[in-house]
Design a protein around this motif. Sequence first.
Motif, PDB file in Angstrom:
ATOM      1  N   HIS A  75      -3.135   0.584  -7.336  1.00 15.47           N
ATOM      2  CA  HIS A  75      -2.402  -0.670  -7.514  1.00 15.47           C
ATOM      3  C   HIS A  75      -1.091  -0.417  -8.241  1.00 15.47           C
ATOM      4  O   HIS A  75      -1.058   0.289  -9.255  1.00 15.47           O
ATOM      5  N   GLY A  76      -0.018  -1.011  -7.743  1.00 17.66           N
ATOM      6  CA  GLY A  76       1.292  -0.859  -8.361  1.00 17.66           C
ATOM      7  C   GLY A  76       2.195   0.089  -7.607  1.00 17.66           C
ATOM      8  O   GLY A  76       3.415   0.071  -7.791  1.00 17.66           O
ATOM      9  N   GLY A  77       1.607   0.941  -6.765  1.00 17.14           N
ATOM     10  CA  GLY A  77       2.409   1.834  -5.946  1.00 17.14           C
ATOM     11  C   GLY A  77       3.153   1.064  -4.863  1.00 17.14           C
ATOM     12  O   GLY A  77       2.875  -0.107  -4.597  1.00 17.14           O
ATOM     13  N   LEU A  78       4.098   1.738  -4.213  1.00 14.24           N
ATOM     14  CA  LEU A  78       4.907   1.083  -3.174  1.00 14.24           C
ATOM     15  C   LEU A  78       4.031   0.510  -2.063  1.00 14.24           C
ATOM     16  O   LEU A  78       4.263  -0.607  -1.591  1.00 14.24           O
ATOM     17  N   LEU A  79       3.006   1.248  -1.642  1.00 13.59           N
ATOM     18  CA  LEU A  79       2.130   0.774  -0.570  1.00 13.59           C
ATOM     19  C   LEU A  79       1.407  -0.505  -0.955  1.00 13.59           C
ATOM     20  O   LEU A  79       1.238  -1.406  -0.123  1.00 13.59           O
ATOM     21  N   SER A  80       0.983  -0.603  -2.198  1.00 11.91           N
ATOM     22  CA  SER A  80       0.286  -1.819  -2.632  1.00 11.91           C
ATOM     23  C   SER A  80       1.241  -3.008  -2.638  1.00 11.91           C
ATOM     24  O   SER A  80       0.867  -4.117  -2.231  1.00 11.91           O
ATOM     25  N   THR A  81       2.474  -2.791  -3.082  1.00 14.12           N
ATOM     26  CA  THR A  81       3.466  -3.884  -3.103  1.00 14.12           C
ATOM     27  C   THR A  81       3.762  -4.370  -1.692  1.00 14.12           C
ATOM     28  O   THR A  81       3.844  -5.580  -1.441  1.00 14.12           O
ATOM     29  N   VAL A  82       3.925  -3.428  -0.766  1.00 17.36           N
ATOM     30  CA  VAL A  82       4.169  -3.795   0.643  1.00 17.36           C
ATOM     31  C   VAL A  82       2.963  -4.559   1.186  1.00 17.36           C
ATOM     32  O   VAL A  82       3.122  -5.537   1.936  1.00 17.36           O
ATOM     33  N   TYR A 116       0.800  -6.490  -0.507  1.00 19.57           N
ATOM     34  CA  TYR A 116       0.813  -7.853  -1.056  1.00 19.57           C
ATOM     35  C   TYR A 116       1.874  -8.713  -0.362  1.00 19.57           C
ATOM     36  O   TYR A 116       1.636  -9.900  -0.084  1.00 19.57           O
ATOM     37  N   ALA A 117       3.038  -8.122  -0.104  1.00 16.79           N
ATOM     38  CA  ALA A 117       4.114  -8.866   0.564  1.00 16.79           C
ATOM     39  C   ALA A 117       3.705  -9.251   1.984  1.00 16.79           C
ATOM     40  O   ALA A 117       3.947 -10.381   2.435  1.00 16.79           O
ATOM     41  N   LEU A 118       3.075  -8.313   2.696  1.00 17.43           N
ATOM     42  CA  LEU A 118       2.602  -8.612   4.059  1.00 17.43           C
ATOM     43  C   LEU A 118       1.568  -9.729   4.038  1.00 17.43           C
ATOM     44  O   LEU A 118       1.558 -10.597   4.923  1.00 17.43           O
ATOM     45  N   LEU A 119       0.702  -9.713   3.033  1.00 16.28           N
ATOM     46  CA  LEU A 119      -0.300 -10.774   2.917  1.00 16.28           C
ATOM     47  C   LEU A 119       0.369 -12.131   2.700  1.00 16.28           C
ATOM     48  O   LEU A 119      -0.061 -13.141   3.270  1.00 16.28           O
ATOM     49  N   GLY A 157      -0.072  -7.155 -21.297  1.00 12.78           N
ATOM     50  CA  GLY A 157      -0.955  -6.233 -20.590  1.00 12.78           C
ATOM     51  C   GLY A 157      -0.298  -5.766 -19.304  1.00 12.78           C
ATOM     52  O   GLY A 157       0.892  -5.463 -19.269  1.00 12.78           O
ATOM     53  N   PHE A 158      -1.068  -5.734 -18.238  1.00 11.71           N
ATOM     54  CA  PHE A 158      -0.504  -5.350 -16.937  1.00 11.71           C
ATOM     55  C   PHE A 158      -1.366  -5.939 -15.835  1.00 11.71           C
ATOM     56  O   PHE A 158      -2.524  -6.298 -16.045  1.00 11.71           O
ATOM     57  N   SER A 159      -0.786  -6.034 -14.660  1.00  7.58           N
ATOM     58  CA  SER A 159      -1.463  -6.676 -13.543  1.00  7.58           C
ATOM     59  C   SER A 159      -2.508  -5.753 -12.924  1.00  7.58           C
ATOM     60  O   SER A 159      -2.440  -4.533 -13.058  1.00  7.58           O
ATOM     61  N   THR A 160      -3.467  -6.357 -12.264  1.00  8.95           N
ATOM     62  CA  THR A 160      -4.492  -5.619 -11.532  1.00  8.95           C
ATOM     63  C   THR A 160      -4.567  -6.177 -10.108  1.00  8.95           C
ATOM     64  O   THR A 160      -3.833  -7.095  -9.750  1.00  8.95           O
ATOM     65  N   VAL A 161      -5.463  -5.618  -9.314  1.00  8.24           N
ATOM     66  CA  VAL A 161      -5.521  -5.967  -7.895  1.00  8.24           C
ATOM     67  C   VAL A 161      -5.812  -7.452  -7.683  1.00  8.24           C
ATOM     68  O   VAL A 161      -5.089  -8.146  -6.964  1.00  8.24           O
ATOM     69  N   ALA A 162      -6.876  -7.949  -8.309  1.00  7.53           N
ATOM     70  CA  ALA A 162      -7.310  -9.337  -8.061  1.00  7.53           C
ATOM     71  C   ALA A 162      -6.234 -10.348  -8.435  1.00  7.53           C
ATOM     72  O   ALA A 162      -6.003 -11.318  -7.695  1.00  7.53           O
ATOM     73  N   VAL A 163      -5.557 -10.147  -9.559  1.00  6.60           N
ATOM     74  CA  VAL A 163      -4.538 -11.119  -9.970  1.00  6.60           C
ATOM     75  C   VAL A 163      -3.242 -10.939  -9.185  1.00  6.60           C
ATOM     76  O   VAL A 163      -2.484 -11.901  -9.017  1.00  6.60           O
ATOM     77  N   SER A 164      -2.982  -9.734  -8.690  1.00  6.61           N
ATOM     78  CA  SER A 164      -1.772  -9.529  -7.885  1.00  6.61           C
ATOM     79  C   SER A 164      -1.880 -10.251  -6.552  1.00  6.61           C
ATOM     80  O   SER A 164      -0.885 -10.759  -6.027  1.00  6.61           O
ATOM     81  N   ILE A 165      -3.084 -10.293  -6.001  1.00  9.43           N
ATOM     82  CA  ILE A 165      -3.296 -11.085  -4.780  1.00  9.43           C
ATOM     83  C   ILE A 165      -2.924 -12.539  -5.050  1.00  9.43           C
ATOM     84  O   ILE A 165      -2.226 -13.178  -4.246  1.00  9.43           O
ATOM     85  N   LEU A 166      -3.354 -13.054  -6.188  1.00  4.84           N
ATOM     86  CA  LEU A 166      -3.044 -14.440  -6.548  1.00  4.84           C
ATOM     87  C   LEU A 166      -1.542 -14.623  -6.754  1.00  4.84           C
ATOM     88  O   LEU A 166      -0.968 -15.625  -6.318  1.00  4.84           O
ATOM     89  N   LEU A 167      -0.912 -13.683  -7.437  1.00  2.00           N
ATOM     90  CA  LEU A 167       0.514 -13.792  -7.735  1.00  2.00           C
ATOM     91  C   LEU A 167       1.339 -13.923  -6.464  1.00  2.00           C
ATOM     92  O   LEU A 167       2.302 -14.696  -6.412  1.00  2.00           O
ATOM     93  N   TYR A 168       0.958 -13.176  -5.432  1.00  2.00           N
ATOM     94  CA  TYR A 168       1.738 -13.192  -4.192  1.00  2.00           C
ATOM     95  C   TYR A 168       1.329 -14.316  -3.243  1.00  2.00           C
ATOM     96  O   TYR A 168       2.172 -14.836  -2.498  1.00  2.00           O
TER      97      TYR A 168
END
Length: 737
Positions: free
Chosen positions: A112-119, A121-124, A465-476
């Motif tokens: 989580h946090g790498g370029l692939l994960s950001t892409v 989340y954006a695609l989602l 703190g910092f973001s994690t997978v579950a909350v990043s889905i919500l953020l996007y």
Amino acid sequence: MRNNSFIKTKALDSQLKKFIFICFNLLLFITPFLFTWNNEELFEFIKMLFVYGMTTIITTLWIGRIIVRKSLVFRKTKIDIPLIIFIASQILATVFSIHPRTSIFGYYTRFHGGLLSTVSYALLYWAFVSNLSKKSIRLLLLTLMTAGGLISLYAIPEHFGHSLSCQLIHGHFDVSCWVQDVQNRVFASFGQPNWLAAFLITLIPINITLYLTTKHKKQNCLQKWLLLLNSFLMTTALLFTKSRSGFLGFVAGLAIMSLLLLIAHPTIINVLKKNSRSKKNRGKELLKSAGLILLSLILPIIIFGSPYSSPVTKFIKTNKINQESVDKQAKKTIDLNISGTDSGDIRKIVWKGALQVWKRYPIFGSGVETFAYSYYQDRPMEHNLVSEWDFLYNKAHNEFLNYLATTGIVGLTAYCLMLGSFFYLALTMIIKLNSHKHKKSEENILLTTAIAAGISALVISNFLGFSTVAVSILLYILPGFIIVNLEEGLLIKKTNKLEKLGLFNLISLLLSGLIGIHCLLGVYKIWKADTLFVQSKSLINLNEYQEGVLKLQTAIQLAPKEALFYDELASSYSDIALQFNQINEASAATEFNDLAIKASDRALKLNSRHLNFYRTRINLYTRLAFIDPDNLNHAIETLESARELAPTNPKLVYQSALIRSTQDELEEAVELLELALEMKPNYHQARYKLAEIFLEDKQYSQAKKHYQYILKQVPSDFNVKNKIEAIEASASAQDKN
């Protein structure tokens, strides 16, 4: 025939859209619960891989719709440009990264946090706003709230000594499967209390809104009570995490929600009144609804307390048994506090280091997700004085400073712009809806304010703190709920293209499906390689080297560019080399000695920035010195390289001193040990070694000084007491002579 083909094509498009809706339901519901005990990292790793898999499936289905409709299915929104700018900043930070592979995939086991994960989340986000309809919004939100309620039910028993995770892992409904004190601070399937807290505080404002906008009808009665119970459960679970950042985010989120609702005060009253069962009792029902919601939020705080307040039980006289239980828990909490440095103090030091990293890499940062490497070059010296001085920090424990350090001023600006676009969207929609005078606008205001409040709570929590997978889905995705619900943006799709599919379209569908399957197999290979890696480590720990190394080699075949696997292989080969050396098999020992060094070379070639790989190599050379004494010189060379990456790390200096002492270079060893103590005055191992050298050199006063320092810090160290007594006895004997 043409009409039949049209109907079939339209049906296919409808089915693809339906599957996308189902996939988003699965994504929102399943992700929070995922954890595994068969991988190197139990929580974030499997969640991120699941997101990769669902993103692949959803994107493939979306492409399928585009092929079937023969036109672009895409909704233009106000967030598109800020999101594209943010992705561009991440790409630039990856290009200029100190380790591009980590920036692409993320820090291993987390991802989580790498370029692939950001892409992903954006695609989602784009798939969400482009393929879902307004009718699906409430169902998706109810799915999300169900996940929040069930995860709370998962967490709450942990506070009372019962973890469902332990039941799944070894069949005992207790908390014995965790090294962490999960009973003191619950974390359910999130792995860390702050991560669970961040997830819950994002959902609570939305849950409140769903309760308030549910009409008072017989068929909705159960739903309303369940939503009310949900608020109570999520608040209780939040309190049991004892997360200070989470509680601050919770309070701030509700305050922001209240502030936004004041902007639309008249319309909010209208929607609550219209959802009442009868006109006569609207006022009473309004007060009742507001009172029940407040009760569901405040009652847990009164009963159980918060990170900033004590529970009501503290002020109520209890019987002796209960009081003894409270005393034991209090003592346990005190012991925990004594044993470690306050997390707030540690954060301040890490933040200071993050700013130093930014000063070194001001424009594009050190590279996406490379904090674990760059921090140690600028790690403040005071970090050596905290209890977690030898821990590896792969995050800045502040989302904004983390972006500043790893993606520079460009990345942080882009991130803030993206967040700003979320809040600008919500605020403009609230103002716009407030000017309308119909019921749907009023309900939409409530939902928009709740989503804005949830994201605000999350952002505030991430500041500490910092973001994690579950909350990043919500953020996007949560901004997408606002857009789809209000039918904002321009949806580009032409229905007049739904006609018979040609051969080219069928081939395109097949190819997109095959590409999707290939990507899913890639995700599976990552998971399988990691599983084999964990299995190999377990076997090697049991001295079953043949099978363990074989599994490790298979893992390397699946992931040939993963440096961690080669690092473990190097350690395994060195163990085998030493075993052959013990039975005087010189030829085999030399062979595995060389294999170990080659594997370590490969690990450092793949990642020359990871301090842990240097530590492994130092340990490897030191141990292999029994086979080839020249390996000690290589260990010293590796230590010098490691010290360039981590100039404030006293452990590396201490290790250099130990090697020097084994080579009888005592003067150099003393200098290095004194340097280590300058870096970390309470470094007891270094003081003990220095005292030993002084003792052997008959410098009794110097040796005694260091032993006394250790004894003052650790009064129960009887070995040091005996050393001091021996020195005093020797000094007394010399005086008599």
